[in-house]
Design a protein around this motif. Structure first.
Motif, mmCIF file in Angstrom:
data_model
loop_
_atom_site.group_PDB
_atom_site.id
_atom_site.type_symbol
_atom_site.label_atom_id
_atom_site.label_comp_id
_atom_site.label_asym_id
_atom_site.label_seq_id
_atom_site.Cartn_x
_atom_site.Cartn_y
_atom_site.Cartn_z
ATOM 1 N N TYR A 1 81.491 43.003 48.205
ATOM 2 C CA TYR A 1 80.564 43.089 49.343
ATOM 3 C C TYR A 1 79.260 42.363 49.031
ATOM 4 C CZ TYR A 1 83.104 46.363 52.313
ATOM 5 O OH TYR A 1 84.000 46.922 53.158
ATOM 6 N N ALA A 2 78.756 42.548 47.816
ATOM 7 C CA ALA A 2 77.477 41.935 47.458
ATOM 8 C C ALA A 2 77.574 40.412 47.515
ATOM 9 C CB ALA A 2 77.045 42.392 46.064
ATOM 10 N N VAL A 3 78.682 39.884 47.011
ATOM 11 C CA VAL A 3 78.856 38.427 47.042
ATOM 12 C C VAL A 3 78.853 37.927 48.484
ATOM 13 C CG1 VAL A 3 80.505 36.566 46.593
ATOM 14 C CG2 VAL A 3 80.027 38.250 44.823
ATOM 15 N N GLY A 4 79.549 38.662 49.359
ATOM 16 C CA GLY A 4 79.594 38.232 50.750
ATOM 17 C C GLY A 4 78.286 38.416 51.467
ATOM 18 N N ASN A 5 77.545 39.434 51.076
ATOM 19 C CA ASN A 5 76.308 39.753 51.764
ATOM 20 C C ASN A 5 75.184 38.807 51.389
ATOM 21 O OD1 ASN A 5 73.990 42.499 51.838
ATOM 22 N ND2 ASN A 5 74.821 41.355 53.566
ATOM 23 N N ASN A 6 75.076 38.495 50.113
ATOM 24 C CA ASN A 6 74.023 37.598 49.642
ATOM 25 C C ASN A 6 74.462 37.047 48.289
ATOM 26 O OD1 ASN A 6 71.737 36.295 48.804
ATOM 27 N ND2 ASN A 6 70.333 37.935 49.362
ATOM 28 N N THR A 7 75.161 35.909 48.348
ATOM 29 C CA THR A 7 75.750 35.354 47.132
ATOM 30 C C THR A 7 74.701 35.126 46.063
ATOM 31 O OG1 THR A 7 77.221 34.152 48.599
ATOM 32 C CG2 THR A 7 77.321 33.589 46.284
ATOM 33 N N GLU A 8 73.569 34.556 46.477
ATOM 34 C CA GLU A 8 72.537 34.216 45.506
ATOM 35 C C GLU A 8 71.994 35.482 44.842
ATOM 36 O OE1 GLU A 8 71.948 31.537 44.256
ATOM 37 O OE2 GLU A 8 70.003 31.744 43.290
ATOM 38 N N ALA A 9 71.764 36.522 45.638
ATOM 39 C CA ALA A 9 71.268 37.772 45.061
ATOM 40 C C ALA A 9 72.293 38.343 44.087
ATOM 41 C CB ALA A 9 70.963 38.778 46.162
ATOM 42 N N ALA A 10 73.551 38.290 44.482
ATOM 43 C CA ALA A 10 74.590 38.811 43.594
ATOM 44 C C ALA A 10 74.580 38.050 42.270
ATOM 45 C CB ALA A 10 75.955 38.699 44.265
ATOM 46 N N ARG A 11 74.447 36.739 42.372
ATOM 47 C CA ARG A 11 74.412 35.917 41.171
ATOM 48 C C ARG A 11 73.215 36.293 40.298
ATOM 49 N NH1 ARG A 11 72.849 30.765 38.978
ATOM 50 N NH2 ARG A 11 71.045 30.680 40.337
ATOM 51 N N LEU A 12 72.062 36.450 40.948
ATOM 52 C CA LEU A 12 70.846 36.735 40.177
ATOM 53 C C LEU A 12 70.884 38.109 39.528
ATOM 54 C CD1 LEU A 12 68.094 35.161 42.450
ATOM 55 C CD2 LEU A 12 69.039 34.265 40.324
ATOM 56 N N THR A 13 71.582 39.069 40.144
ATOM 57 C CA THR A 13 71.660 40.374 39.486
ATOM 58 C C THR A 13 72.709 40.370 38.391
ATOM 59 O OG1 THR A 13 73.207 41.133 41.159
ATOM 60 C CG2 THR A 13 70.900 41.745 41.450
ATOM 61 N N GLY A 14 73.322 39.211 38.154
ATOM 62 C CA GLY A 14 74.211 39.131 37.010
ATOM 63 C C GLY A 14 75.660 39.392 37.329
ATOM 64 N N ILE A 15 76.008 39.392 38.614
ATOM 65 C CA ILE A 15 77.422 39.462 38.961
ATOM 66 C C ILE A 15 77.991 38.058 38.838
ATOM 67 C CG2 ILE A 15 79.028 39.830 40.881
ATOM 68 C CD1 ILE A 15 77.152 42.005 41.873
ATOM 69 N N SER A 16 79.183 37.937 38.261
ATOM 70 C CA SER A 16 79.793 36.621 38.179
ATOM 71 C C SER A 16 80.458 36.342 39.522
ATOM 72 C CB SER A 16 80.814 36.573 37.061
ATOM 73 O OG SER A 16 81.493 35.345 37.139
ATOM 74 N N THR A 17 79.710 35.716 40.401
ATOM 75 C CA THR A 17 80.232 35.501 41.754
ATOM 76 C C THR A 17 81.493 34.662 41.718
ATOM 77 O OG1 THR A 17 78.763 33.621 41.981
ATOM 78 C CG2 THR A 17 77.969 35.697 42.798
ATOM 79 N N GLN A 18 81.558 33.716 40.789
ATOM 80 C CA GLN A 18 82.725 32.869 40.692
ATOM 81 C C GLN A 18 83.962 33.685 40.365
ATOM 82 O OE1 GLN A 18 82.636 29.208 40.113
ATOM 83 N NE2 GLN A 18 80.474 28.936 40.474
ATOM 84 N N ARG A 19 83.787 34.605 39.420
ATOM 85 C CA ARG A 19 84.946 35.385 39.022
ATOM 86 C C ARG A 19 85.391 36.278 40.176
ATOM 87 N NH1 ARG A 19 84.652 39.183 34.216
ATOM 88 N NH2 ARG A 19 82.896 37.812 33.735
ATOM 89 N N VAL A 20 84.428 36.866 40.870
ATOM 90 C CA VAL A 20 84.777 37.714 42.004
ATOM 91 C C VAL A 20 85.571 36.911 43.030
ATOM 92 C CG1 VAL A 20 83.830 38.983 43.963
ATOM 93 C CG2 VAL A 20 82.828 39.271 41.693
ATOM 94 N N LEU A 21 85.079 35.720 43.364
ATOM 95 C CA LEU A 21 85.758 34.908 44.381
ATOM 96 C C LEU A 21 87.156 34.521 43.926
ATOM 97 C CD1 LEU A 21 82.901 32.583 45.642
ATOM 98 C CD2 LEU A 21 84.070 34.371 46.896
ATOM 99 N N LEU A 22 87.256 34.142 42.668
ATOM 100 C CA LEU A 22 88.559 33.734 42.152
ATOM 101 C C LEU A 22 89.564 34.870 42.274
ATOM 102 C CD1 LEU A 22 89.533 31.124 40.929
ATOM 103 C CD2 LEU A 22 89.160 32.089 38.676
#
Ligand SMILES: Nc1ncnc2c1ncn2[C@@H]1O[C@H](COP(=O)(O)OP(=O)(O)OP(=O)(O)O)[C@@H](O)[C@H]1O
Ligand SMILES: Nc1ncnc2c1ncn2[C@@H]1O[C@H](COP(=O)(O)OP(=O)(O)OP(=O)(O)O)[C@@H](O)[C@H]1O
Ligand SMILES: [Mg+2]
Ligand SMILES: [Mg+2]
Lengths: 311, 268, 319, 319, 268
Positions: free
Chosen positions: C194-215
């Motif tokens: 949800y975080a990646v979809g809601n605000n990818t950049e914020a998710a990235r900055l909080t240290g979520i690996s957005t790439q891994r989530v998407l993959l």
């Protein structure tokens, strides 16, 4: 409430062929006092949509289902379930595979329709070396394959048998393109074929709209005089195009007749409990603008009288 | 409370030399140097557009600088993403807050480090402990004395200051090594702003160094051990707030005065 | 006093649910055969394939993506598994596993193109849609695969549940919805999605690996499409190379009808199931009413708009 | 020194343009007949209908919407104008005007549903897609309308331009692209459209009537679809109730290939024309190469991904 | 410069009574009153979440209050959208800035009021005058002394403070009746902040009343003629900055002191 209910499932909503079929069924149902349910796949090839339609019609109380199978094999299990519940299933226009999967088949032979125009085209070219463009349906569609292969067979070229879904491509076929049976796409396909090989002198089209598109493309290129176009269906508009000389010949089929026969059989089943069986050929007639020697054909006046199966 | 230790003798924790970051024709960082010492609060000040945010984005892995080196405890580190910074124990409050607007306060506080329920199955499936997250969220936000009526509100429904508190609370709670705060009090009221200063002191007293970017000179002079002045993408000077006046600082910051015009003890 | 409301599902699911109930009430009044457990089981069975595809589609749309390839991947999966089981004579279970593996692999490719080269999901899945379609046609030579071993249609057979025959696949569908609902709402990876979809950049900055989530999301969606292949094969009893062509739009429709935003980050998975059911109920009810097929399309168009409008207006009221 | 770069089109258009040129170079090498003014004119003529639909689609996507109804509206428009001109015997120009009026009215309805009831564009246009389709079938009885007056095919006839025959409709297409480009970049309403798509709330707060902008956009898109009907009728010489079924996806594809973001507010209209041309060139070139139809689909899938990937990678390089 | 006129005798320009705004269970405005007089700078202060932004959103048509009345020059007005407020000549800087991130600085400055080229055709087609817009944009931004290197940069590439300057410049340039600024200096540096204060004074000196929301007490006391204290969704008091200390003001704001504990002359 004891009105017999007959279901009609066509491949699509839009093809004039199926629209005529629906009209024929509706008229027959009205005449016989039956209730007609109709449904169609979302597009040609939509087997799942047809399965759903069968189920819903059984739920609605239909005792007879008429279906033009989008996918001859894929529909078989669903038809079996319906027949197990005592529903009579009749295939219209094209057979299931195996053909015995339904109680009866009212159809024309698409392969034969192809053979007829192939023979006509061979004679019309009168020995000139053929450079053929085929405007087919779309990948994987059995009717497209049957008509295409039948046409080549009739022309005297090596071609796959009627059961194959694969399009043969002998050397004489210089361009093969998909038209989706649609006029605009047929036109685009023909334009590109002409660009590839300007010497094309014979065009086979899956149906008359595609043929009309091909004619438009040829006309724009100033080549409409020297090219023979042949098609299948024999719809009223198609026959008019034959009469106008746009299309040389077409194989005529009779959807209204198939549907009317189907509804009558359904009503009879509801009243007497007797099912129909076997294959009834509703016939193919070659309609040609100019008859050629050695190939039987009817003229366009006859064709217009018969088109879609009016009589 | 405020330990007036001469931090300039403390060991250097985080260091950067010659950082350059260009965006098309705009040069955000133009060879910037940087030095953070153990246990200190380092204020970074500068005009708008001086490159403060760009500097800390480079330090927190949010952007990759075009040139220059970053060293942690004297060792060169290469951060490709904020995840690397987090591994190094660096926590950051970004100026544009980096919150997920549709998610709740509690969820935002624990984003990327959710509390997982105990038990093997829960650990395997990474089942989150909503109840404990909610409780801790209430506690953290109370620390900042911000009056939020419902903790399950989506962050997008919060007021500007409340939203900022969420970001600050998050960074303060999870830092293990360095805390970076980019204008954490900009949208805060008097009371809430003071609570954040208090929080920063508490973090420092735990022994963690803090980088504080702020335009609020009274705040800076109240709390900072050293002041890094950023100007035109470079470090212009490092000042000692106890030895220099606010007016002189502002003069250096705006370029009205050259650093070498200051007395030597003002620099550090 | 107002406390009980917090146990209700969120408003965005309530709306579609009300629309579904309204449609059911309407058809129950208008036809004799609609309101029966058996008919409802039939509708469930009819939406089971689209419903399963729509799970994967929901995951992807929640990350602000879109998947045009889902139907074609399903067709590919069903051709692979049926051909392996019949022509190659593999054990049905092995064949089924390889079929699901194939769609998963394709999903992974989608994910790699989206994350590594950062292509827009629309383009990526448009490309793989065409590729999967072509491979399906070439591999199957456009022939329907029949004579399947019984194990492959097992999921399509009914079991009796409270006196009503229910296809096993329907139970699989419901089970997967429950599982995905749990994963999305109660686990860390679900919240990250949800975080990646809601605000990818914020998710990235909080240290979520957005790439891994998407993959993961794209690969997992591929797996769901593979399971949809299983259900499709079980339901129709054949491997159909022409399948899946209308299912792309259908699955997206189910997701959007279910209240999920195409912009990502907002939506509830259960809404998707309701969205799929709405479409199924319309089709079933209109056929039972004897509405002719062209008019069915007309009415469906009107009803889709009405359903969402009613939802929208009721929310406005509530505010 | 770097100054000349600012006269170049923005990067987002440059990418698709390079992809188009690469495709052209490839086909020019691989086939004899590709590289001629006449063949290029042919491709233009083939993309003229989708290209025109894609103008309306671009406008809508720039506002962060989407239009699934465009192809069906085009079919409806062409049936209305051809039936009125043939069966009702209206003057062709009057019939054409009414046809365009019909699509505009439908566009307006889309706009009203989007702005007044605030329904998602996806749902609204899904509904009107079905409705327009059904009306087209019912009104035309699914029969192609032929024997059109000459005035209706005038736009399809070629004029000689530098020794190459070019269909008049192509000139209309190019003229409209130029006009829309000017309107989007150089007029206040055009900038408002971008602002609405970029940040609706901000646009509203600065005092732009976002509702009015959206309403205009949908109605205007309807008008463009009507003009596409004109071109389609002129090109094929008939009113075809089966038209428009693949054009939805094609037009969206052209927009996205052209570099416009599905999230709104970012994109250049000329990119859409390039996107449409890319698809047309692929189809033309692959046919000239004699690639069979299944393989054409396969190759198209690969090329679409490659085209955008090359663009993406080149931009990364540039950074 | 600062005309110390007793503005409490000036006629009321904009007034609101009993405004209520609820969001679900949260009550943002709980019967708030408001009064703006001609030619004054009215500061609105309050804790985070006190309802300041909600109040000015109601006054600028951005939200429609559930209850209460808004009067302009004594006449009830019903604003359905910000367009209505603009027609009344009210310009607003919103706390979250309301900019279109992908558009350039010049475009954002003139959003919704683009400069149209002269000539009949241009007027009809509403062709924008890009050159003049660019020139004027440069001028406006120079007024704020913010160093922006390229005026055709997209706003999303600006630093936080630069972005705020865009919003401030826009409102100041176009107001004809009332200017409302929600924390316009929050992200600004010392120099830029002072320029904005200067700008506000200039607007006031043109005769337009200004509403300034700020957490910066020195700024407020430097510039405000009257101070509206917002607390828990209501107006707690209106204070006279010349007669009340900063500390007392903060006490009232945080609820540590009741307004009636202040001397009568502190209230106005
Ligand atoms: N993504 C980007 N693209 C282009 N330019 C950028 C980008 N990010 C920052 N800049 C530019 O770099 C310069 C420095 O920006 P930065 O955000 O670091 O400033 P700052 O010191 O944090 O300012 P503030 O006090 O206003 O926050 C600015 O001129 C800005 O326009
Ligand atoms: N759209 C919304 N939905 C729900 N609650 C909201 C919404 N907007 C504001 N609120 C709530 O209303 C209250 C007042 O918010 P407001 O933004 O007016 O505060 P403020 O005084 O401007 O605070 P700050 O100084 O932090 O900007 C807050 O508790 C906030 O959570
Ligand atoms: Mg900054
Ligand atoms: Mg506020």
């Amino acid at each position: 409430a004891d009105q017999p209910i007959v279901g009609l499932i066509t491949k699509t909503e839009t093809n004039p062929f199926f629209v005529k079929m629906k009209e024929g069924a509706a008229e027959a149902a009205k005449a016989k006092g039956a209730k007609l349910l109709t449904a169609a796949g979302k597009q040609d090839g939509d087997n799942a949509g047809q399965v759903t339609a069968i189920e819903n019609m059984i739920a609605a109380g239909a005792k007879t289902i008429l279906i033009t199978p989008s996918d001859a094999k894929a529909i078989v299990p669903a038809i079996k379930k319906a027949r197990d519940k005592g529903v009579m299933v009749i295939a219209l226009d094209s057979p299931t595979d195996p053909q015995e999967a339904v109680d009866a088949l009212f159809a024309t032979d698409n392969y034969k329709a192809g053979v007829l125009i192939g023979q006509y085209a061979k004679a019309a070219l009168a020995g000139k070396p053929a450079k053929i463009a085929t405007l087919d349906l779309f990948p994987g569609h059995p009717v497209g394959a049957q008509r295409h292969n039948g046409f080549l067979k009739g022309f005297g070229l090596a071609a796959n048998a009627a059961t194959s879904n694969e399009l043969s491509k002998p050397a004489e076929v210089v361009c093969m393109a998909d038209s989706y049976g649609d006029q605009a796409k047929g036109q685009t396909a023909m334009e590109n074929c002409l660009q590839k090989n300007p010497d094309i002198n014979l065009v086979y089209a899956i149906n008359e709209p595609a043929a009309a598109g091909a004619f438009k493309a040829l006309k724009s290129a100033g080549k409409d005089k020297n090219v023979v176009i042949v098609a299948v269906d024999g719809g009223c508009q198609g026959v008019k195009d034959v009469a106008a000389g746009k299309i040389a010949a077409t194989s005529q089929q009779y959807p209204l007749k198939m549907a009317a026969m189907g509804v009558e059989a359904g009503v009879a089943y509801a009243k007497t409990g007797k099912k129909v069986a076997g294959y009834t050929d509703t016939g193919v007639t070659l309609i040609a603008g100019k008859p050629v020697a050695g190939v039987d054909s009817k003229d366009t006046t006859t064709g217009l009288n018969l088109c879609w199966g009016k009589k | 409370m405020h330990a007036a230790a001469p931090t300039s003798s403390n060991p250097v924790v985080l260091q950067a030399t010659g950082l350059v970051k260009r965006y098309g024709q705009v040069t955000a960082l133009d060879g910037a140097d940087f030095e953070l010492r153990a246990g200190e609060i380092l204020a970074v000040i500068g005009d708008n557009g001086a490159g403060k945010s760009s500097l800390i984005k480079a330090l927190s892995g949010a952007t990759i600088p075009d040139q220059g080196e970053i060293l942690m405890h004297g060792q060169a580190i290469h951060m490709k993403s904020p995840i690397d910074a987090r591994r190094q124990g660096i926590e950051t409050v970004y100026q544009d807050l980096a919150v997920a607007p549709a998610m709740t306060i509690a969820e935002n506080l624990f984003l990327g480090r959710e509390l997982i329920k105990p038990g093997f199955v829960s650990q395997m499936l990474r089942v989150i402990d909503k109840k404990r997250m909610l409780e801790e969220a209430i506690e953290r936000m109370n620390d900042l004395k911000v009056g939020i009526r419902s903790m399950t509100q989506a962050v997008e429904t919060l007021s500007g200051g409340q939203r900022q508190c969420v970001a600050v609370a998050r960074a303060a709670a999870f830092a293990r090594n360095v805390v970076i705060m980019d204008e954490p009090t900009a949208a805060l009221g008097v009371k809430e702003g003071n609570m954040v200063l208090e929080l920063i002191r508490r973090v420092r007293d735990k022994g963690l160094p803090v980088i504080l970017i702020s335009h609020n000179m009274p705040h800076v002079f109240e709390i900072a051990d050293r002041i890094h002045v950023q100007r035109l993408g470079k470090r212009a000077a490092v000042l000692n707030p106890k030895m220099v006046s606010m007016a002189d600082t502002v003069s250096v910051m705006t370029g009205a005065m050259r650093p070498d015009q200051l007395p030597a003890e003002a620099l550090c | 006093m107002k406390d009980w409301t917090k146990h209700l599902p969120p408003m965005s699911t309530l709306g579609p649910l009300l629309a579904l109930l309204a449609a059911c009430a309407f058809f129950a009044l208008k036809t004799d055969n609609f309101l029966s457990a058996q008919n409802f089981s039939l509708v469930m069975q009819q939406v089971m394939v689209v419903g399963l595809l729509a799970i994967g589609q929901t995951l992807i749309i929640l990350t602000a993506g879109i998947d045009l390839s889902c139907g074609m991947l399903m067709a590919l999966g069903s051709i692979v598994m049926t051909k392996l089981a019949t022509e190659m004579g593999l054990h049905p279970l092995v064949a089924m596993a390889i079929g699901v593996g194939a769609t998963t692999a394709f999903g992974l490719v989608n994910g790699l193109l989206v994350t590594r080269i950062k292509l827009p999901p629309f383009i990526v899945t448009l490309g793989t849609m065409n590729i999967a379609f072509a491979i399906t046609q070439i591999y199957s030579e456009s022939q329907t695969v029949t004579d399947l071993p019984e194990a492959m249609t097992w999921l399509g057979d009914p079991v009796m549940l409270l006196g009503t025959p229910v296809a096993r696949g329907v139970l699989v569908l419901l089970g997967l919805y429950a599982a995905v609902w749990f994963a999305l709402t109660h686990t860390a990876p679900g919240r990250h999605l949800y975080a990646v979809g809601n605000n990818t950049e914020a998710a990235r900055l909080t240290g979520i690996s957005t790439q891994r989530v998407l993959l993961w999301v794209y690969a997992l969606a591929g797996t769901f499409y593979g399971i949809a292949s299983l259900l499709s094969v079980a339901r129709t009893g054949v491997g159909d190379p022409q399948a899946g062509q209308t299912e792309n739009l259908d699955s997206i429709t189910a997701v959007v009808l279910g209240g999920t935003s195409l912009f990502g980050g907002r939506g509830v998975i259960i809404g998707t199931l309701i969205g799929a059911l709405i479409v199924g109920v319309f089709r079933n009810g209109l056929t039972l009413m004897g509405v002719s097929s062209v008019y069915q399309i007309l009415v469906t168009g009107v009803l889709v708009i009405l359903a969402v409008a009613a939802d929208q207006l009721s929310q406005k009221q509530a505010r």
